[in-house]
Design a protein around this motif. Structure first.
Motif, mmCIF file in Angstrom:
data_model
loop_
_atom_site.group_PDB
_atom_site.id
_atom_site.type_symbol
_atom_site.label_atom_id
_atom_site.label_comp_id
_atom_site.label_asym_id
_atom_site.label_seq_id
_atom_site.Cartn_x
_atom_site.Cartn_y
_atom_site.Cartn_z
ATOM 1 N N SER A 224 -0.378 26.959 26.220
ATOM 2 C CA SER A 224 -1.414 27.537 25.085
ATOM 3 C C SER A 224 -2.469 28.527 25.796
ATOM 4 C CB SER A 224 -1.926 26.446 24.340
ATOM 5 O OG SER A 224 -2.884 25.494 24.983
ATOM 6 N N TYR B 17 4.617 34.360 18.346
ATOM 7 C CA TYR B 17 3.361 33.836 18.116
ATOM 8 C C TYR B 17 2.438 34.878 17.435
ATOM 9 C CZ TYR B 17 -1.279 31.711 19.063
ATOM 10 O OH TYR B 17 -2.607 31.145 18.952
ATOM 11 N N VAL C 145 5.456 34.399 23.227
ATOM 12 C CA VAL C 145 3.884 35.132 22.627
ATOM 13 C C VAL C 145 4.151 36.193 21.839
ATOM 14 C CG1 VAL C 145 2.809 34.222 24.610
ATOM 15 C CG2 VAL C 145 3.748 36.352 24.500
ATOM 16 N N ALA D 58 -0.926 37.100 25.966
ATOM 17 C CA ALA D 58 -0.747 37.645 24.532
ATOM 18 C C ALA D 58 -1.936 38.688 24.315
ATOM 19 C CB ALA D 58 -1.034 36.334 23.485
ATOM 20 N N GLN E 218 -0.544 31.951 25.239
ATOM 21 C CA GLN E 218 -0.802 32.308 24.089
ATOM 22 C C GLN E 218 -2.164 32.708 23.968
ATOM 23 O OE1 GLN E 218 1.358 28.354 23.134
ATOM 24 N NE2 GLN E 218 -0.077 28.699 21.496
ATOM 25 N N PRO F 42 5.300 27.953 21.894
ATOM 26 C CA PRO F 42 5.341 27.735 20.483
ATOM 27 C C PRO F 42 6.703 28.067 19.822
ATOM 28 C CG PRO F 42 4.399 29.986 20.937
ATOM 29 C CD PRO F 42 4.475 29.351 22.456
ATOM 30 N N TYR G 102 -7.996 29.311 18.590
ATOM 31 C CA TYR G 102 -6.972 28.023 18.977
ATOM 32 C C TYR G 102 -7.536 26.641 19.545
ATOM 33 C CZ TYR G 102 -2.644 26.017 20.535
ATOM 34 O OH TYR G 102 -1.736 25.073 20.764
#
Length: 577
Positions: free
Chosen positions: A272, A244, A241, A280, A276, A372, A312
């Motif tokens: 995700s 990312y 992350v 994150a 993320q 990712p 996203y």
């Protein structure tokens, strides 16, 4: 986590993979791994910006949004952690959470870290057989679920499994009726302010997971067998992350974190949404916004209300968002990055994202084992997302291993198996160390199972899964790109391609079948599909030979198409049209 608890969790994980001391030191020197945890991030943000929104969870059917600021999230983390302790959850235990995108998921993540437990996010569309597999493999002690989802009685199923699985001791139900043998979630976790009791903080001291301890089990798609449980530490997730957010200039955009506002359309039980999205956001001190059911048309309401800087989702979701903005304009002036994962980005979609939303489209590739791995970046040429899946984040490396099985090995843009390595690689497969080891070579390169080619700028372009490869005249068909082109036809919802053996045993892949889910009852004809593929600039040798219409593609819980089922279904008649 204590040494004994760490050992228990690692043994339960089947002897999770490790990296060399030298490589681990390098990861720490580069800042990819650290001595802090996501729980430390939460505490810091609660001190620095207690009233900043951390979570905004929209309940679509109820027309309301549940919000938590950082002070509230921090307080509920301790409350939930104490509730877990009272259920007997201890260091090294596993906690299963089967929820849609709801606010309760977020403090449960941090509460599990707080008590030294490993969290297991599970999709609410999980079948009874798949739930049994997940709970049994992890020996989960607690399962948090809903009364029902899409007419499936989740609470009844989980409670029935509690009688079957010796390690599952408690089932807690969020909202609605609670079957006999289960407990009401809000009554146990939310109603009582346990954190205010005398000595509450002392009960939690010394229990929290460390940055290298097993932290989360994320299940794979299971397209070829039972799903594998991917085990991550906080450091393997942090490196992913961190890379990312850095790829999109988080340091510049976010400042003290207030400038990072992510609207996430994917499930919080998938990497995700979980990493993320939630992790994150907390790491940066930003805000994550999501909704509990798929309602793509309303995602821009979250963007407008909370000033989202990043959106996203997969291509189909973003296409719906663009169409919604054309129909009813919302203020998207804060939106800078639209990150598109899970499938190729078509040039038409990238252009529309820029024209209609005023944001840059980015293409991202990753997997549960790494998070990712590659993404396009703001400094790439305009429209690059339609030509590439980007280059590796700082903490990861990629390598394309060509072979004659996939055509010429020396040609420009030669196709090969994609391998990756780096700080984001998972600890292993839970209780299946041999399966994880089989994908690693002696230098630490992990075989992703995907085929890719070099994009010409140091990045990659995903071609498709190796096991689904179709080779014609020494060239591999770009399956993912072709599927995206066909699936974007006005009379198609989505599409999948499979290669079948031609009559007379001429070899696999001689017949390419396009399986299309029709839009509005009538799908495209074979001639229309071929014209669309040719119009998109693809090689005529890869034109489909047949088209089959199907009401819905068979998929795994993570949304991957079960192509083996399609091959079996259409193998009976392989004569070209």
């Amino acid at each position: 986590m204590s040494t004994s608890a760490r050992e228990r969790a690692t043994v339960a994980a089947g002897g999770a993979g490790t990296v060399s001391a030298e490589r681990a030191a390098e990861y720490r020197r580069r800042g990819w791994w650290r001595e802090e945890t996501f729980l430390d991030d939460l505490r810091r943000r609660a001190r620095e910006h207690p009233r900043r929104p951390a979570v905004a969870g929209r309940r679509v059917a109820e027309s309301r949004t549940d919000t938590l600021d950082y002070a509230e999230l921090n307080r509920l983390t301790d409350r939930f952690a104490l509730a877990l302790l009272e259920l007997g959850v201890g260091q090294g235990d596993f906690v299963a959470v089967q929820l849609p995108n709801r606010w309760e998921m977020v403090p449960l993540i941090f509460a599990s870290i707080r008590v030294g437990a490993v969290i297991i996010p599970i999709s609410p569309i999980c079948t009874e057989e798949e739930l049994r597999h997940r709970l049994g493999l992890t020996e989960a002690r607690v399962c948090v679920t809903l009364p029902a989802w899409s007419d499936t009685p989740l609470a009844e199923i989980a409670t029935r499994l509690k009688d079957e699985l010796r390690t599952l001791e408690h089932v807690l139900v969020v909202d609605g009726p609670v079957p006999e043998g289960a407990l009401p979630f809000h009554g146990h976790f939310v109603a009582e302010e346990r954190e205010e009791r005398e000595g509450a903080a002392a009960r939690l001291d010394g229990l929290a997971l460390g940055p290298d301890d097993p932290f989360v089990v994320l299940f794979t798609s299971g397209t070829t067998g039972p799903s594998k449980g991917v085990l991550h530490s906080q450091n393997t997730v942090h490196s992913a992350v961190r890379g990312y957010v850095d790829a999109y200039g988080a340091g510049e955009d976010a400042g003290d974190g207030g400038g990072w506002v992510a609207a996430v359309s994917t499930p919080l039980v998938h990497y995700s949404g979980f990493a993320q999205g939630v992790l994150a956001g907390v790491m940066l001190g930003g805000t994550v916004a999501f909704q509990d059911v798929r309602h793509n048309e309303a995602l821009l309401d979250l963007v407008e209300r909370y000033g989202a800087t990043l959106l996203y989702g997969p291509p189909a979701t973003l296409a719906d968002v663009v169409a919604s903005q054309r129909a009813e304009r919302r203020d998207t002036s804060t939106l800078r990055h639209v990150v598109i994962g899970s499938a190729p980005v078509l040039e038409e979609l990238a252009d529309e994202v820029h024209a209609v939303l005023g944001a840059r489209a980015h293409s991202l590739w990753g997997m549960s084992e790494n998070g990712p791995v590659t993404t396009t970046r703001p400094e790439d040429p305009e429209g690059w997302a339609a030509r590439s899946n980007g280059s590796a984040i700082d903490a990861m490396e990629t390598r394309i291993e060509t072979s004659r099985a996939y055509g010429s090995t020396g040609a420009t843009g030669a196709v090969g198996r994609l391998k990756v390595r780096g700080a984001s690689l998972a600890l292993g497969y839970h209780r299946r160390p041999e399966a994880f080891a089989a994908e690693l070579d002696e230098d630490g390169w992990f075989d992703t199972g995907d085929l890719a080619r070099d994009d010409g700028r140091g990045g990659i372009r995903i071609i498709g899964r190796a096991r689904d490869a179709v080779v014609r005249d020494g060239r591999v068909a770009p399956m993912t790109e072709l599927e995206a082109v066909i699936g974007s036809h006005p009379r198609a919802e989505e599409a999948a391609l499979v290669g079948l053996e031609a009559p007379g045993g001429q070899g696999p892949g001689n017949v390419i079948v396009a399986v299309v889910v029709p839009r509005g009852g009538r799908g495209p004809t074979l001639e229309e599909i071929r014209a669309r593929v040719t119009g998109a600039g693809h090689d005529a040798r890869f034109l489909p030979d047949r088209v089959e219409l199907l009401a819905a593609l068979p998929k795994t819980l993570t949304g991957k198409v079960r192509k083996a089922e399609l091959r079996e279904r259409y193998a009976a008649d392989t004569a070209p049209a």
